[in-house]
Design an enzyme around this catalytic site. Structure first.
Site, mmCIF file in Angstrom:
data_model
loop_
_atom_site.group_PDB
_atom_site.id
_atom_site.type_symbol
_atom_site.label_atom_id
_atom_site.label_comp_id
_atom_site.label_asym_id
_atom_site.label_seq_id
_atom_site.Cartn_x
_atom_site.Cartn_y
_atom_site.Cartn_z
ATOM 1 N N ASP A 125 0.785 -1.254 0.086
ATOM 2 C CA ASP A 125 -0.011 0.165 -0.056
ATOM 3 C C ASP A 125 0.865 1.202 0.039
ATOM 4 O O ASP A 125 2.019 1.374 0.627
ATOM 5 C CB ASP A 125 -0.913 -0.025 1.211
ATOM 6 C CG ASP A 125 -2.106 1.190 1.262
ATOM 7 O OD1 ASP A 125 -2.418 1.315 -0.100
ATOM 8 O OD2 ASP A 125 -2.420 1.474 1.949
ATOM 9 N N HIS A 132 -4.024 14.038 0.538
ATOM 10 C CA HIS A 132 -4.205 13.394 1.537
ATOM 11 C C HIS A 132 -2.964 13.371 2.300
ATOM 12 O O HIS A 132 -3.064 13.691 3.705
ATOM 13 C CB HIS A 132 -4.535 11.906 1.429
ATOM 14 C CG HIS A 132 -4.380 10.866 2.311
ATOM 15 N ND1 HIS A 132 -5.317 10.785 3.369
ATOM 16 C CD2 HIS A 132 -3.239 9.923 2.792
ATOM 17 C CE1 HIS A 132 -5.172 10.007 4.215
ATOM 18 N NE2 HIS A 132 -3.677 9.601 4.126
ATOM 19 N N GLU A 360 -9.511 12.817 7.707
ATOM 20 C CA GLU A 360 -9.413 14.184 7.022
ATOM 21 C C GLU A 360 -10.783 15.048 6.967
ATOM 22 O O GLU A 360 -11.111 16.191 7.329
ATOM 23 C CB GLU A 360 -9.190 14.065 5.570
ATOM 24 C CG GLU A 360 -7.577 13.578 5.473
ATOM 25 C CD GLU A 360 -7.496 13.099 3.773
ATOM 26 O OE1 GLU A 360 -7.753 11.840 3.515
ATOM 27 O OE2 GLU A 360 -7.195 13.793 2.912
HETATM 28 CA CA CA Z 1 -3.769 3.204 2.773
#
Ligand code: CA
Length: 418
Positions: A125, A132, A360
């Site tokens: 990942d 982000h 977020e």
């Molecule tokens: Ca991730």
């Protein structure tokens, strides 16, 4: 490219995810059929096991569809990928001479249960969405130090676990873990209180490599894409992540959508990466448009209530393409395998409604979200159902991914209780 019409009339609707232009690959079962490979077309699924057994699909000497996963097809390489797509297009096109052969091999999607479409070899990942990374970095380190110094030069990633990748529809159990609140001196073992989603795309590696490969070679090696929700326990993550990165925070589950949308189907929707602040080193240089224009959304439905859209963004917001991530992954000589899954990293756009995580959206839990039902959320609550959806918009058709959904189950009793 316009809609390619099919004799399966439901595939010609402007709002189906699965027109003839798409032809995504999944695995399904019904009350009477064991799990097997299938191709989505409109509201039907073409049974690939039966199609091959009856000689309607006959691409290789050895059977490809006697197993309930698509790895065997991927192993054949791009020439066979193209041959299969061409054959399926011929069989299902409006006016096909083979309609009478194919029609009995279609199964209504509403009768089917979906399964993992591939055997995931390994899962990596990344953290490659600039908005982000900037949002999270601002929360934890302030706006001046939001992006780590390496961020604009390499796609940062970590090696995850294939064993925790699950198909859409799998329930997600709230994990226990070691957490430490800033208000307490000592850590405690508790159910996660800050459990979150991450809106991502997953790229599936279809060609193995054993040594460094270029961005172009990496792009050629990618078989297709899925939606991916990298479930994340923020409180476990905050305590464990330094200095080696996330571990148990990301190990509960990662959900993927059930249909692999092929790179071939997405070809008309290629789009470039954003403007570069620094020129990349040669092994990461952009060599063409390698992102895709894919609209993405996230909905949250509290237990028994209607869903609210909590985020809408687009895959083109990524800073690094999957091809760049795969090329970077190979630089050390790391062998890459057919069936490897690469998570893009959380995809957020520049504005608040485009943020792909509750971390977020609620700004670290400080700004609760109000849902259409009147409920408020900072992080996920038991019974919440999260659904990711995505599609590329063509002229009178769309290339859809279906949905990637999961419902939160309450934590078990203390697993270590004596
Ligand atoms: Ca991730």
């Amino acid at each position: 490219m316009p809609l390619n019409p099919s004799w399966v009339t439901s595939a010609n609707s402007a709002d189906t995810d699965f027109p003839l232009n798409n032809l995504p690959y999944g695995v399904f079962s019904t009350d009477t059929l064991d799990a097997r490979c299938g191709v989505a077309i409109g509201d039907m699924i073409l049974d690939m096991y039966a199609a091959e057994e009856q000689g309607v699909i006959d691409l290789t000497d050895e059977p490809l569809f006697d197993v309930p996963f698509w790895n065997e097809l991927m192993e054949q390489g791009p020439a066979v990928w193209t041959a299969l797509r061409n054959r399926l297009t011929d069989l299902l096109a409006d006016g096909s001479k083979d309609r009478a052969l194919v029609e009995p091999l279609l199964v209504p999607m509403e009768d089917a249960t979906v399964h993992m479409p591939l055997v995931v070899s390994e899962f990596t990942d990344f953290y490659a969405g600039r908005h982000h990374a900037t949002n999270v970095g601002t929360m934890f380190r302030g706006p001046e130090n939001a992006l780590p110094p390496n961020w604009l030069h390499i796609p940062i990633g970590y090696n995850g676990r294939a064993s925790s990748v699950v198909v859409s529809g799998t329930d997600i159990r709230r994990p226990w873990g070691q957490l430490k609140s800033p208000d307490h001196d000592m850590p405690a073992f508790l159910p996660s209180r800050r459990f979150d989603l991450e809106l991502e795309m997953g790229a599936i590696v279809g060609m193995a490599s054993d040594g460094p490969i270029s961005v172009d070679e990496a792009d050629a090696a990618i078989f297709g894409y899925v939606l991916l929700n990298d479930w994340s326990a923020r409180d476990i993550q905050a305590w464990e992540y330094q200095p080696l990165g996330p571990f148990q925070a990301k190990a509960t589950a990662t959900s993927i959508s059930p249909w692999i949308v092929t790179k071939a189907a997405l070809e008309p929707f290629r789009t470039p990466t954003p403007e570069r602040e620094f020129e990349h080193l040669d092994h990461l240089k952009d060599t063409g448009p390698m992102l895709y224009d894919i609209d993405l959304s996230v909905t949250l439905a509290p237990d028994g209530k209607d869903a609210t859209t909590i985020a809408e963004t687009n895959y083109r917001e990524m800073y690094y393409s999957a091809a760049q991530q795969l090329a970077h992954h190979s630089t050390s000589g790391c062998p890459m395998n057919v069936g490897d899954l690469l998570g893009s990293g959380t995809i957020s756009g520049p504005t608040k409604p485009e943020r792909g995580s509750l971390l977020e959206l609620s700004w670290g839990g400080k700004e609760p979200l109000t849902l259409d039902t009147g409920d408020t959320r900072t992080f996920l609550e038991d019974g919440d159902t999260l659904t990711l959806a995505g599609h590329a918009k063509g002229d009178g058709y769309r290339i859809g991914f279906g949905t990637c959904t999961g419902t939160m189950l309450p934590a078990l009793e203390d697993p270590y209780k004596r």
